[in-house]
Design an enzyme around this catalytic site. Structure first.
Site, PDB file in Angstrom:
ATOM      1  N   GLY A 118       0.833  -1.206   0.000  1.00  0.00           N
ATOM      2  CA  GLY A 118       0.000   0.000   0.000  1.00  0.00           C
ATOM      3  C   GLY A 118       0.867   1.255   0.000  1.00  0.00           C
ATOM      4  CG  HIS A 119       3.279   2.253   3.438  1.00  0.00           C
ATOM      5  ND1 HIS A 119       3.251   1.132   4.212  1.00  0.00           N
ATOM      6  CD2 HIS A 119       2.749   3.240   4.201  1.00  0.00           C
ATOM      7  CE1 HIS A 119       2.726   1.400   5.395  1.00  0.00           C
ATOM      8  NE2 HIS A 119       2.411   2.680   5.415  1.00  0.00           N
ATOM      9  CE  LYS A 136      -5.276   1.012   6.214  1.00  0.00           C
ATOM     10  NZ  LYS A 136      -5.603   1.451   7.586  1.00  0.00           N
TER      11      LYS A 136
END
Ligand code: PAF
Length: 279
Positions: free
Chosen positions: A36-37, A149
């Site tokens: 995700g990062h 998110k």
């Protein structure tokens, strides 16, 4: 990748880059990086010439009794991943660098900081806005990328940037999900095998709720049923709200741009997720 741990050294490096007309992209993180990062780094890279990532486990955004001490710190592994992803600069300040002795200032975005996650995590968003404001002042990026998110965090940061007239383009990157729908999060690392099998229920219930809203079922009933479904799956719901995607206030029947926000406890983790859609 250039690594800096002081404000002066980072500023002087970035000044040189800016003087050469380079566009600076920024991805603030608390480390323990996952795909995700890395997708945020990729997005920042597509929009800028020099990508700066920061890794700083920010103490002021953890409430008393939360996981500050045990928050996963995996600097070596993070550095490798950042290099592989083509990140140009890493900023890893110490706590006393970001909060020097005698500092007294906090940045606080009223109203929306007290809703949802803010209601359960006292002072959390004031910690987030304070550190992000400091980091923006140090890096002075052209563009900064945050994950969707943390939908409420993103909304609060956008409000801060607007209200404090900070000249940065805040961009959202889509939530990165595992094949089973589970949103990637450093806190998934707290889950046991058994809990990892339960956690995807969160996204399944979000998807069910989205379809139910689109089918014009009662929103209050959907929220109630969703909480029951979370419990049935083995989670302990904190909140489940259908909201207007810009104001984050409870959605009315007239609203068309919606987000459903959820937080639930599972074992040692508190997991959050959301889904946005139009009706
Ligand atoms: O989303 C996070 O990881 C953190 O809240 C942030 C934005 C890096 C501030 O500490």
């Amino acid at each position: 990748m250039q690594i800096f741990d002081t404000i002066e050294s980072l500023r002087s490096y970035l000044l040189q880059q800016k003087q050469q007309g380079k566009r600076i992209g920024f991805v603030p993180t608390m480390g323990n990086l996952h795909q995700g990062h890395l997708s945020l780094i990729k997005q920042a890279k597509s929009q800028s010439d020099v990508v700066v990532a920061s890794i700083f486990v920010n103490p002021t955004q953890f409430s008393v009794g939360e996981d500050l001490e045990r928050y996963p710190r995996t600097l070596e592994q993070d550095q490798t991943l950042l290099i592989e992803q083509g990140c140009d600069v890493l900023f890893i300040p110490e706590v006393q660098t970001m909060y020097p002795k005698g500092e007294l200032t906090r940045v606080s975005v009223k109203k929306i900081s007290n809703l949802y996650c803010g209601a359960s995590r006292d002072g959390h968003f004031n910690g987030v806005t304070t550190i992000v404001c400091k980091l923006f002042n140090i890096v002075q990026p052209d563009v900064a990328v945050f994950g969707s998110k943390d939908f409420q965090q993103l909304a609060i940061i956008r409000q801060m940037v607007k209200d404090l007239m900070i000249p940065v383009d805040v961009q959202a990157a889509p939530t990165y999900r595992a094949d089973n729908g589970l949103a990637l999060s450093s806190r998934n690392g707290y889950l046991t095998e058994e809990e990892l099998a339960i956690a995807p229920a969160i996204y399944q219930i979000l998807t069910w709720a989205k379809a139910s809203v689109q089918n014009k079922q009662s929103q209050a009933q959907i929220e109630k049923d969703a909480q029951a479904k979370l419990v049935q799956a083995g989670l302990r719901p904190d909140y489940f709200h259908i909201c207007h995607a810009d104001t984050l206030q409870a959605a009315t029947d007239e609203d068309t741009h919606l987000v459903i926000l959820v937080a639930a406890y599972l074992g040692k983790a508190r997991l959050i997720d959301n889904i946005t859609f139009e009706i």
